[in-house]
Design an enzyme around this catalytic site. Structure first.
Site, PDB file in Angstrom:
ATOM      1  N   GLU A 469     -11.885   9.552   7.757  1.00 28.89           N
ATOM      2  CA  GLU A 469     -11.544  10.987   7.779  1.00 28.89           C
ATOM      3  C   GLU A 469     -10.093  11.212   8.187  1.00 28.89           C
ATOM      4  OE1 GLU A 469     -12.977  13.282   6.461  1.00 28.89           O
ATOM      5  OE2 GLU A 469     -14.873  12.249   6.131  1.00 28.89           O
TER       6      GLU A 469
HETATM    7  C1  LIG Z   1     -16.605   2.410   7.247  1.00 29.40           C
HETATM    8  C2  LIG Z   1     -15.790   3.336   6.403  1.00 29.40           C
HETATM    9  C3  LIG Z   1     -16.377   4.475   5.866  1.00 29.40           C
HETATM   10  C4  LIG Z   1     -15.638   5.340   5.055  1.00 29.40           C
HETATM   11  N1  LIG Z   1     -16.255   6.402   4.458  1.00 29.40           N
HETATM   12  C5  LIG Z   1     -15.585   7.107   3.499  1.00 29.40           C
HETATM   13  C6  LIG Z   1     -16.245   8.087   2.708  1.00 29.40           C
HETATM   14  O1  LIG Z   1     -17.435   8.380   2.910  1.00 29.40           O
HETATM   15  N2  LIG Z   1     -15.553   8.712   1.726  1.00 29.40           N
HETATM   16  C7  LIG Z   1     -14.256   8.423   1.468  1.00 29.40           C
HETATM   17  O2  LIG Z   1     -13.695   9.010   0.551  1.00 29.40           O
HETATM   18  N3  LIG Z   1     -13.595   7.504   2.196  1.00 29.40           N
HETATM   19  C8  LIG Z   1     -14.220   6.837   3.202  1.00 29.40           C
HETATM   20  N4  LIG Z   1     -13.563   5.878   3.935  1.00 29.40           N
HETATM   21  C9  LIG Z   1     -12.152   5.640   3.678  1.00 29.40           C
HETATM   22  C10 LIG Z   1     -11.275   6.096   4.842  1.00 29.40           C
HETATM   23  O3  LIG Z   1     -11.211   7.488   4.904  1.00 29.40           O
HETATM   24  C11 LIG Z   1      -9.915   5.428   4.671  1.00 29.40           C
HETATM   25  O4  LIG Z   1     -10.090   4.058   4.936  1.00 29.40           O
HETATM   26  C12 LIG Z   1      -8.865   6.030   5.588  1.00 29.40           C
HETATM   27  O5  LIG Z   1      -8.574   7.340   5.211  1.00 29.40           O
HETATM   28  C13 LIG Z   1      -7.576   5.214   5.604  1.00 29.40           C
HETATM   29  O6  LIG Z   1      -7.146   4.892   4.314  1.00 29.40           O
HETATM   30  P1  LIG Z   1      -6.797   3.380   3.948  1.00 29.40           P
HETATM   31  O7  LIG Z   1      -7.943   2.542   4.397  1.00 29.40           O
HETATM   32  O8  LIG Z   1      -6.388   3.303   2.544  1.00 29.40           O
HETATM   33  O9  LIG Z   1      -5.583   3.014   4.886  1.00 29.40           O
HETATM   34  P2  LIG Z   1      -4.046   3.256   4.524  1.00 29.40           P
HETATM   35  O10 LIG Z   1      -3.858   4.626   4.009  1.00 29.40           O
HETATM   36  O11 LIG Z   1      -3.573   2.121   3.704  1.00 29.40           O
HETATM   37  O12 LIG Z   1      -3.395   3.169   5.972  1.00 29.40           O
HETATM   38  C14 LIG Z   1      -2.985   1.953   6.604  1.00 29.40           C
HETATM   39  C15 LIG Z   1      -2.160   2.282   7.845  1.00 29.40           C
HETATM   40  O13 LIG Z   1      -0.997   3.029   7.462  1.00 29.40           O
HETATM   41  C16 LIG Z   1      -0.911   4.229   8.169  1.00 29.40           C
HETATM   42  N5  LIG Z   1      -0.386   5.303   7.325  1.00 29.40           N
HETATM   43  C17 LIG Z   1      -0.669   5.592   6.040  1.00 29.40           C
HETATM   44  N6  LIG Z   1      -0.004   6.682   5.636  1.00 29.40           N
HETATM   45  C18 LIG Z   1       0.693   7.122   6.705  1.00 29.40           C
HETATM   46  C19 LIG Z   1       1.574   8.210   6.950  1.00 29.40           C
HETATM   47  N7  LIG Z   1       1.805   9.122   6.006  1.00 29.40           N
HETATM   48  N8  LIG Z   1       2.119   8.332   8.183  1.00 29.40           N
HETATM   49  C20 LIG Z   1       1.860   7.456   9.161  1.00 29.40           C
HETATM   50  N9  LIG Z   1       1.036   6.396   8.977  1.00 29.40           N
HETATM   51  C21 LIG Z   1       0.463   6.237   7.780  1.00 29.40           C
HETATM   52  C22 LIG Z   1      -2.347   4.544   8.600  1.00 29.40           C
HETATM   53  O14 LIG Z   1      -2.388   5.372   9.753  1.00 29.40           O
HETATM   54  C23 LIG Z   1      -2.897   3.153   8.856  1.00 29.40           C
HETATM   55  O15 LIG Z   1      -2.594   2.758  10.160  1.00 29.40           O
HETATM   56  C24 LIG Z   1     -14.280   5.052   4.792  1.00 29.40           C
HETATM   57  C25 LIG Z   1     -13.692   3.914   5.356  1.00 29.40           C
HETATM   58  C26 LIG Z   1     -14.423   3.067   6.127  1.00 29.40           C
HETATM   59  C27 LIG Z   1     -13.771   1.811   6.659  1.00 29.40           C
END
Ligand SMILES: Cc1cc2nc3c(=O)[nH]c(=O)nc-3n(C[C@H](O)[C@H](O)[C@H](O)COP(=O)(O)OP(=O)(O)OC[C@H]3O[C@@H](n4cnc5c(N)ncnc54)[C@H](O)[C@@H]3O)c2cc1C
Length: 636
Positions: A469
């Site tokens: 989220e």
């Molecule tokens: C168990 C689990 C359940 C989930 N359930 C759902 C679901 O039901 N529906 C759904 O759609 N998604 C779901 N997700 C996805 C989840 O919302 C994303 O994993 C999350 O939003 C982070 O995206 P990412 O994993 O691509 O990380 P990334 O976006 O690649 O982020 C990696 C790092 O970079 C940092 N970062 C990225 N952009 C910025 C910025 N602009 N400024 C500062 N820092 C930044 C982040 O804070 C993080 O530390 C789920 C994930 C997990 C692991």
């Protein structure tokens, strides 16, 4: 080992104190929208909720960790016992607590739903995610769904016949939803065909309900690039069936003929959305996290999942924000919930485990709760939980006022206050959950590191909360950009003013009871740290406003500390209010003296140990950018 790993006792007394003394539930109850509701109803609801979650849901938490869901032949079988517990949950009316009565909900204030959801999440974080996403789906439909879509879907979501999911994430689109690629191709009958891959979809496939309604972000063929080209679609796992309850009844021509003919009463058909795999995770093992494939042409409807647009084309992200805001608030509540359970387990262990003599001397080894450092850990946990619960409930009350206050200006004002608090509730409470569950492991010593103790599961489960989220950084960016800079600091300054008012009330109270009174020194310490905290927050707000457009990288270098600062100062404000109320009640002999005295001591602890960090955080935020950003990339 602690014998308490399976038990959970809902903190009903604290919940009622927060609702009544801090979140103003009595004033809310006077609104016409809540006619017939009062504090006695609230107490009865919390008692029933506690009984259900303690007795039925909590015992399944460990089972979920040991026996996670299994995927076979495209079907997910959930943890044994989960389907029955979910049925008990929906049959008890719990899914509909805060949802409108006209759709089968109970129409109770959101401020009461918050502690109810806290209990469910404390009892079982994995299971609770399914209703959490359904709640968010209902919110999105209430805001953006057509009257027909609302009538068609919401009653089924409330009754638990269907559940909801949120499909945002794709392999290349996580924090950055501008990169979403899933496609939605319009059909002559007004429906769409959806294709693409979504990952990490929580409860994306399961056997708890007859059908699943996926809320999917996708692009129509001519959509502009970026966030302005994303639309929101409702995609049922099954289409058709009795009553054409999925929208397929609206279809005509090719699609309706093929997808259902439900109007003619044919059986429901499998839509073209498939669970390709389940993730193996660090925690929340019992929540099936799915890779979902849309448009594999394996089902009974042809290629592309049949879906219906929710709201206007290209405004999907805006609607999804409604869903995300509801979900972000709810995830903050998850943070308090898992922290509370970890705290309870740590207290029970600390009272049982005998180790070392008292530092002040004792004839024999004592239970570890006697050791000052164990006390410090337990008080840190307790203080963060109580402040978090209070902040979440106050935020929920703003949302209720935003919905139901008589005056339009008042509604708008409460909406803005609520929206300012959402990233703080999400970001601060979930980071606190990491700290609190980690401390719970520490209190257990080596046994905390052993899986059979159960506290390690809470530590692992909690870790996701600051990630999904929107990570803490994404919440912090929202707080800095949209919530502080965009309105020139107007709402931030209103909160600063409110803190000033609490300081004033503390000063008046100390004056009234006399500086020599037993509780006066507690109130004075709280007032001192609150004043310093307010000044620190003010300094940070001024820095953000002065530099946001001039030197964005410097401001965002401190965005997460800014969120933490706002959390501890606003959380500390609620603890200060709690101390004031408790002191007055204690003096009037109104209420449980032990509870009230503990509230004052906990607020005092919060001030001395947590609020006291505020000036240090402000230093980092206002002067720390060179250190954060100074190294060339090659130096990493
Ligand atoms: C168990 C689990 C359940 C989930 N359930 C759902 C679901 O039901 N529906 C759904 O759609 N998604 C779901 N997700 C996805 C989840 O919302 C994303 O994993 C999350 O939003 C982070 O995206 P990412 O994993 O691509 O990380 P990334 O976006 O690649 O982020 C990696 C790092 O970079 C940092 N970062 C990225 N952009 C910025 C910025 N602009 N400024 C500062 N820092 C930044 C982040 O804070 C993080 O530390 C789920 C994930 C997990 C692991």
């Amino acid at each position: 080992m602690s014998s308490s790993s399976a038990t959970y006792r809902a903190p009903v007394a604290d919940m009622l104190f927060v609702l009544r003394q801090l979140a103003g539930i009595d004033e809310l109850a006077a609104l016409p929208a809540y006619e017939g509701f009062d504090i006695d109803t609230a107490a009865a609801v919390l008692d029933e909720c506690a009984k259900f979650n303690e007795g039925v849901v909590a015992p399944l938490n460990r089972t979920g960790d040991l026996e996670p869901p299994v995927l076979a032949d495209g079907k997910v079988t959930s943890t044994p016992g989960f389907a029955d517990a979910f049925r008990g949950f929906v049959d008890g009316g719990w899914q509909g607590v805060q949802h409108p009565e006209r759709f089968g909900g109970q129409g109770l204030p959101g401020v009461l739903a918050a502690p109810c959801r806290e209990m469910l999440n404390a009892a079982n974080l994995s299971l609770a995610l399914c209703p959490l996403l359904t709640d968010s789906a209902i919110e999105a439909l209430l805001v953006a769904g057509s009257p027909e879509q609302q009538a068609r879907y919401i009653p089924k979501l409330i009754s638990g016949e269907w559940t909801g999911t949120m499909n945002l994430t794709e392999p290349q689109a996580g924090s950055d939803l501008a990169l979403v690629r899933a496609k939605a191709v319009p059909q002559p009958d007004g429906s769409y065909r959806i294709s693409g891959q979504k990952i990490f979809i929580t409860w994306g496939e399961h056997d708890l309900a007859r059908n699943i309604l996926h809320f999917v972000l996708a692009r129509t063929p001519d959509a502009p690039e970026g966030v302005k080209g994303i639309s929101l679609f409702a995609v049922p796992k099954y289409v058709g069936g009795e009553g054409a309850d999925d929208g397929a009844g609206e279809m005509s021509g090719e699609v309706s003929g093929e997808a259902s003919g439900e109007a003619g009463g044919s059986a429901r058909r499998r839509n073209d959305v498939w669970c390709a795999s389940l993730e193996h995770k660090l925690g929340i093992a019992a929540s099936p996290t799915c890779v979902l494939l849309y448009g594999e042409d394996k089902g009974e409807v042809g290629a592309g999942a049949i879906g219906w647009r929710i709201g206007e084309e290209n405004r999907g992200l805006e609607y999804m924000f409604v869903m995300m805001n509801a979900a972000r608030f709810a995830v903050g509540v998850q943070g308090v919930a898992v922290a509370e359970r970890a705290y309870q387990q740590a207290v029970a262990y600390a009272k049982e485990r005998v180790q070392s003599r008292d530092v002040a001397g004792s004839p024999a080894a004592v239970t570890i709760i006697h050791h000052p450092d164990v006390r410090r850990m337990l008080m840190t946990m307790r203080a963060l939980i109580e402040a978090g619960r209070a902040l979440a409930c106050v935020a929920a009350a703003h949302a209720d006022w935003a919905e139901h206050a008589a005056d339009e200006g008042e509604r708008r004002q409460h909406r803005r206050l609520h929206e300012f608090l959402v990233p703080i509730v999400k970001g601060w409470l979930t980071e606190n959950a990491n700290e609190v569950t980690s401390l719970a492991v520490q209190v257990h010593g080596g046994m905390g590191y052993m899986e059979e103790t159960g506290v390690a599961q809470l530590y692992r489960d909690a870790r996701i909360l600051a990630i999904y989220e929107g990570t803490t950084a994404i919440q912090a960016n929202d707080l800095v950009g949209r919530k502080t800079a965009r309105d020139g600091g107007a709402i931030a300054r209103q909160f600063l003013q409110l803190i000033g008012g609490v300081e004033q009330a503390l000063a008046e109270r100390i004056e009234a009871i006399g500086a020599g009174a037993a509780t006066a020194s507690d109130l004075a310490a709280i007032a001192g740290h609150l004043g310093a905290g307010r000044q620190a927050l003010e300094q940070a707000v001024d820095y953000v406003l002065a530099n946001h457009d001039r030197d964005a990288r410097a401001v965002y270098a401190g965005s997460v500390p800014y969120l933490k600062l706002a959390g501890i100062v606003l959380g500390g404000t609620q603890m200060a209010r709690a101390a004031l109320k408790a002191e007055a009640m204690l003096r009037a002999q109104a209420g449980d003296a032990q509870f009230l005295a503990a509230k004052i001591t906990t607020a005092r602890f919060f001030a001395d140990y947590i609020l006291a960090q505020a000036p240090g955080l402000a230093t980092g935020i206002t002067t720390g950018a060179p250190g954060v950003l100074g190294l060339p990339e090659a130096a990493f």
